[in-house]
Design a protein around this motif. Sequence first.
Motif, short mmCIF file in Angstrom:
data_model
loop_
_atom_site.label_atom_id
_atom_site.label_comp_id
_atom_site.label_asym_id
_atom_site.label_seq_id
_atom_site.Cartn_x
_atom_site.Cartn_y
_atom_site.Cartn_z
N GLU A 178 0.93 -1.23 0.01
CA GLU A 178 0.02 -0.05 -0.03
C GLU A 178 0.85 0.96 -0.05
OE1 GLU A 178 -3.42 2.08 2.80
OE2 GLU A 178 -2.79 0.27 3.40
N GLU A 181 2.33 1.94 -3.23
CA GLU A 181 1.41 2.45 -4.41
C GLU A 181 1.28 3.98 -4.27
OE1 GLU A 181 -1.99 0.20 -3.95
OE2 GLU A 181 -1.33 -1.63 -4.89
N LYS A 182 1.07 4.45 -2.95
CA LYS A 182 1.24 5.78 -2.75
C LYS A 182 2.44 6.47 -3.08
CE LYS A 182 -2.01 5.36 1.33
NZ LYS A 182 -1.96 5.45 2.70
N GLU A 184 4.37 5.73 -5.44
CA GLU A 184 4.16 5.88 -7.04
C GLU A 184 3.34 6.74 -7.39
OE1 GLU A 184 5.92 1.10 -7.30
OE2 GLU A 184 3.77 1.63 -7.71
N ALA A 185 2.12 6.93 -6.86
CA ALA A 185 1.10 7.98 -7.23
C ALA A 185 1.62 9.27 -7.06
CB ALA A 185 0.01 7.45 -6.41
N ARG A 326 8.59 -2.56 -1.96
CA ARG A 326 8.03 -3.72 -2.70
C ARG A 326 8.88 -5.07 -2.39
NH1 ARG A 326 3.87 -3.12 -5.72
NH2 ARG A 326 3.21 -0.98 -6.49
#
Length: 432
Positions: A178, A181-182, A184-185, A326
């Motif tokens: 999670e 993903e944040k 990368e966003a 990751r």
Amino acid sequence: MSKTAISVDHVARIEGHGDIRLVIENGEVTSCELAVVEPARLFESMVRGRYFEEVPYIASRVCGICSSSHVVTDLRAIEQAFGVEVSDRTRALRELLVYGSYLQNHATHLFVFAAPDFLGHKSVFPLADANPELFDDALSLKALGNELCTKVGGRSIHPITAVVGGFTHEISSDEYLELAEKLEAAQPFALAAVDLFNDFDVIDVQTEGDMLAMVAPGAYPVIDSDTARFVRSGVEFDAARVDEAIEEYAVGHSAAFCARVRATGAPYMTAALARINASWSELSRTARFAAAKAGLRPPEYNPFANNVAQAVEIVDALERCAALCRRLAEPAGAAFAGSSEPAAFEVRAGRGVGFTEAPRGALFHELELDDDGRVLRASIMTPTAQNIANLEADMRQLAGKLVSAGESQEVIQLEVEKLVRAYDPCLSCSVH
């Protein structure tokens, strides 16, 4: 005889309290001082006699933004004294923890402290009204740094899970993913920030001092090397011998120590700009492309470029931390050797020097411990204390250039303040 005095009491939009004093006589800058007006905080005395386990928690209070760096630096010093080897997984977690403070610091400095200078505002509040989307994205970036520190360190400031030899707690694989993903966003906004700060006009000033940064072969190191390099001279030294390479000294107009290269007596700068000059080729591919697009590549000695350098480091940190998260989410032992559980060790007398790259630059902690693991002596060398002498020299050069160009007192004052803020000083840290 013409004489002008420019005085700024409590420079705005920096951490801590300091005054600028400039004297211009007959078209020449005759005096230039940044006076740190905060009282000594005595952290080095405060930890004397304390048991080693207490020291990182005390030292983290030197700075609310860089608390992770102070903890990790102290841990490295203690582990060196005790002969403790930590696992690859522990190193990865410490890197995440320190990079969380990079996101906190760089987002705050760039958008709350520095950006109003270039957008015609006296504070961040008109900027928030004029461009709420920019302001909200900047706060979200800082919040992401807070979350990263909380997930890895147990709380957003003054982390509690990092201990000698490892960590007391780790989050789950799902939480790592999670976070990835944040991170990368947030990358598109970070790339836009590089372009934004590159578009701001700055005066061409070339610092005459050296630059200092941690270096390691094939790496952009922030916690995992003991080698420091003076970038311009190319001279390297082991952090354990920092006292032989760097001399601290007092000045009458400031409560902070200053620093200079012991061999030459010259001042130097340590900051994001120093790191990029030292390890540009080791930035992530995305960050290196963003830096090249912005024209930021070695050698770059304009201290105003530290703003762009911090923006580039945000891009680098987001990509680097997402990859770490990751890998940490993979099954135990798949990506990193060893566990993050604290390694076993024996308390013994010894000396250790911890060295990390805090958001604002090189940070050194020296500890001498007795047989019981209590502190006999402590020394802390913060980035801002190291930077002050070089900052004063750059201020003097900038003011002289503006005087020669016939600029008004108001313009001189504004540009000198902008330069101070570009260094991203923490004057409270400088009187640790």
